[in-house]
Design a protein around this motif. Structure first.
Motif, PDB file in Angstrom:
ATOM      1  N   GLU A 297       4.170 -13.657   4.289  1.00 15.11           N
ATOM      2  CA  GLU A 297       3.238 -14.567   3.621  1.00 15.11           C
ATOM      3  C   GLU A 297       2.372 -13.857   2.589  1.00 15.11           C
ATOM      4  N   ASP A 298       1.971 -12.611   2.869  1.00 17.00           N
ATOM      5  CA  ASP A 298       1.067 -11.932   1.936  1.00 17.00           C
ATOM      6  C   ASP A 298       1.795 -11.027   0.944  1.00 17.00           C
ATOM      7  N   GLY A 299       3.132 -11.068   0.979  1.00 12.75           N
ATOM      8  CA  GLY A 299       3.906 -10.295   0.005  1.00 12.75           C
ATOM      9  C   GLY A 299       4.165  -8.861   0.415  1.00 12.75           C
ATOM     10  N   ASP A 300       3.595  -8.406   1.530  1.00 14.03           N
ATOM     11  CA  ASP A 300       3.806  -7.046   2.011  1.00 14.03           C
ATOM     12  C   ASP A 300       5.073  -7.007   2.857  1.00 14.03           C
ATOM     13  N   ASP A 301       6.005  -6.124   2.505  1.00 12.49           N
ATOM     14  CA  ASP A 301       7.270  -6.069   3.247  1.00 12.49           C
ATOM     15  C   ASP A 301       7.224  -5.032   4.372  1.00 12.49           C
ATOM     16  N   ASP A 302       6.039  -4.461   4.630  1.00 13.03           N
ATOM     17  CA  ASP A 302       5.848  -3.506   5.722  1.00 13.03           C
ATOM     18  C   ASP A 302       6.733  -2.286   5.541  1.00 13.03           C
ATOM     19  N   SER A 303       6.831  -1.824   4.321  1.00  5.21           N
ATOM     20  CA  SER A 303       7.620  -0.614   4.065  1.00  5.21           C
ATOM     21  C   SER A 303       6.672   0.574   4.006  1.00  5.21           C
ATOM     22  N   THR A 304       6.939   1.554   4.847  1.00  6.20           N
ATOM     23  CA  THR A 304       6.129   2.774   4.897  1.00  6.20           C
ATOM     24  C   THR A 304       7.048   3.922   5.273  1.00  6.20           C
ATOM     25  N   PRO A 305       6.789   5.126   4.764  1.00  3.16           N
ATOM     26  CA  PRO A 305       7.696   6.245   5.044  1.00  3.16           C
ATOM     27  C   PRO A 305       7.866   6.538   6.537  1.00  3.16           C
ATOM     28  N   ASP A 306       6.795   6.410   7.317  1.00  8.28           N
ATOM     29  CA  ASP A 306       6.875   6.711   8.743  1.00  8.28           C
ATOM     30  C   ASP A 306       6.050   5.689   9.521  1.00  8.28           C
ATOM     31  N   PRO A 307       6.615   4.492   9.786  1.00  9.04           N
ATOM     32  CA  PRO A 307       5.850   3.435  10.451  1.00  9.04           C
ATOM     33  C   PRO A 307       5.402   3.821  11.857  1.00  9.04           C
ATOM     34  N   PHE A 308       6.155   4.671  12.534  1.00  7.97           N
ATOM     35  CA  PHE A 308       5.791   5.073  13.901  1.00  7.97           C
ATOM     36  C   PHE A 308       4.461   5.815  13.891  1.00  7.97           C
ATOM     37  N   GLU A 309       4.303   6.743  12.961  1.00  3.01           N
ATOM     38  CA  GLU A 309       3.057   7.506  12.875  1.00  3.01           C
ATOM     39  C   GLU A 309       1.947   6.682  12.226  1.00  3.01           C
ATOM     40  N   ALA A 310       2.326   5.787  11.309  1.00  6.26           N
ATOM     41  CA  ALA A 310       1.318   4.979  10.615  1.00  6.26           C
ATOM     42  C   ALA A 310       0.608   4.013  11.569  1.00  6.26           C
ATOM     43  N   ARG A 311       1.302   3.577  12.585  1.00  2.94           N
ATOM     44  CA  ARG A 311       0.703   2.677  13.580  1.00  2.94           C
ATOM     45  C   ARG A 311       0.059   3.545  14.668  1.00  2.94           C
ATOM     46  N   SER A 312      -1.232   3.760  14.538  1.00  2.00           N
ATOM     47  CA  SER A 312      -1.923   4.759  15.351  1.00  2.00           C
ATOM     48  C   SER A 312      -2.257   4.292  16.767  1.00  2.00           C
ATOM     49  N   THR A 313      -2.345   2.980  16.986  1.00  2.00           N
ATOM     50  CA  THR A 313      -2.643   2.460  18.321  1.00  2.00           C
ATOM     51  C   THR A 313      -1.351   2.288  19.105  1.00  2.00           C
ATOM     52  N   LEU A 314      -1.326   2.772  20.338  1.00  2.00           N
ATOM     53  CA  LEU A 314      -0.114   2.645  21.149  1.00  2.00           C
ATOM     54  C   LEU A 314       0.113   1.210  21.597  1.00  2.00           C
TER      55      LEU A 314
END
Length: 435
Positions: A237-254
């Motif tokens: 909806e907001d145009g962000d495709d959730d592309s990041t080089p390292d999503p595992f590390e980018a998501r800091s909360t377990l």
């Protein structure tokens, strides 16, 4: 004696056939290639007239109910002077808050108003040509609109709408013809249509789960499990495709949970989980209510977490699961009874983690498992989650394979059983309650 003669004949036939193949007189290849060319699961009889409509969209007749049964609850100034069309249909209000999660009834109705496009269901105006009949009564919105709770005197208006609707349907030749079996009635709020549910128990019900329904009323062989409509903003909806080089590390909360911790029935587990999980540095477990601001906070929280906790609410399912899916946060589902939407087409184990209630309440069990979760496995599940998230989007106009089209396809799967019941009823001439 006869046995020996037959064996001798079979032997010589086999010998002659083998010799013919060896010498090239008979070429068996065409026969085998024809068999191999048939798609798996499809027999050569699939081109018969009985199967010629398999790829056709579901033909749906939608009752033209007065607006007080649907969009007048969204727009009190709406008039019955002209029929509801794609042009005058009001958009779902952006300020509806938590009411949005039960708005499946609106999106199904809207999809039938629009022509064209690649759709699983099309509206027909001749009821004789219909496969199914859609009843556009916003029963969930009616419960949410008429009265603040079930003891509020204003809920009488909700009851009167149900009474009037049933009088209308029971006078319909098409309802009478099938006993309502081929009628599609959405009721995704657990208290929707609560006054007269028993009168529609033969119909195809669109429900969020079966938590508030007895088995004789709602069950998987005749009804359709729908997703809740997500209330957080999705990446799409907001145009962000959730592309990041390292999503595992980018998501800091377990592990993330934000919601009401005081629930009924199976939802009582939330308070127990709070004692086990809250206070850990890699866990966000917070009591909250659904306001516009809190929904925005939850959106950011889910997007920054690897796993999102989904314990039961008042019923086995809740909107939180689908908020997690469109936030690309791996759902951690805790339930022994949950029914999931589209499970005949979607394998949730490819993008979700499941724990039984017993496992979840074992101290340290969930966190030990999630902390040791392999990064490679998480990344694979995260990619799978991104690939299926569009199946849980409700939108207008509908798009191919979105939630609305998936729901209509589920309804289509129920129609053969409906026709079987109706035909048997006519043949056997037994009363409706027998079936």
């Amino acid at each position: 004696m006869y046995g020996k003669t037959i064996c001798t004949i079979v032997f010589f036939v086999f010998l002659i056939a083998s010799y013919s193949i060896y010498m090239g007189t008979v070429d068996p290849t065409p026969y085998f290639s024809q068999l191999q060319s048939l798609p798996r699961g499809i027999s050569s009889s699939s081109s018969s007239p009985c199967n010629s409509t398999a790829a056709q969209p579901l033909r749906v007749f939608m009752y033209d109910l007065p607006r007080k049964f649907n969009i007048a609850m969204m727009d009190p100034h709406s008039s019955d002077v002209e029929p509801i069309t794609a042009k005058n249909l009001p958009p779902w209000p952006q300020t509806s808050g938590i009411k949005r999660q039960h708005s499946v009834e609106y999106w199904l109705m809207a999809s039938l108003l629009r022509n064209g496009g690649e759709k699983e269901a099309v509206r027909v105006f001749d009821p004789e040509s219909a496969d199914a009949f859609y009843v556009p009564f916003f029963s969930s919105l009616s419960f949410n609109t008429h009265g603040k709770n079930m003891t509020d005197p204003d809920t009488e208006f909700d009851r009167l709408l149900q009474v009037e609707l049933m009088e209308y349907l029971e006078n319909s030749n098409y309802w009478q013809r099938s006993g309502g079996r081929d009628h599609v009635i959405p009721m995704t709020h657990p208290n929707a249509f609560r006054f007269l549910r028993q009168q529609v128990n033969a119909s195809i019900l669109i429900v969020a789960d079966f938590g508030r329904y007895p088995k004789e009323m709602a069950r998987l062989d005749k009804d359709v499990v729908s997703p809740y409509v997500h209330v957080v903003e999705s990446f799409r909806e907001d145009g962000d495709d959730d592309s990041t080089p390292d999503p595992f590390e980018a998501r800091s909360t377990l592990l993330y949970f934000r919601g009401n911790t005081v629930r009924k029935a199976e939802g009582r587990i939330r308070l127990k989980l709070e004692k086990l999980l809250a206070g850990n540095s890699d866990v966000h477990y917070e009591k909250s209510v659904a306001t516009t601001q809190n929904i925005k906070v939850s959106t950011e929280g889910m997007r920054s977490s690897k796993f999102c906790l989904h314990p039961a609410g008042d019923t086995p399912s809740s909107c939180r699961l689908f908020d997690a899916i469109v936030s690309h946060c791996i759902p951690v589902i805790i339930s022994d009874k949950i029914e999931l939407p589209f499970e005949d087409e979607i394998d949730y184990s490819e993008f979700s983690v499941f724990y039984s209630v017993k496992e979840a309440l074992e101290p340290g069990f969930i966190l030990d498992n999630l902390r040791q979760f392999p990064k490679e496995k998480w990344l694979k599940m995260w990619e799978n989650l991104k690939n299926v998230s569009h199946h849980f989007e409700f939108q207008y106009p509908p798009k191919r394979e979105d939630a609305v089209n998936m729901l209509w396809r589920q309804v289509k799967h129920k129609i053969p059983n409906v026709k079987l019941a109706v035909h048997r009823n006519r043949r056997l001439k037994v009363p409706d309650w027998w079936l």
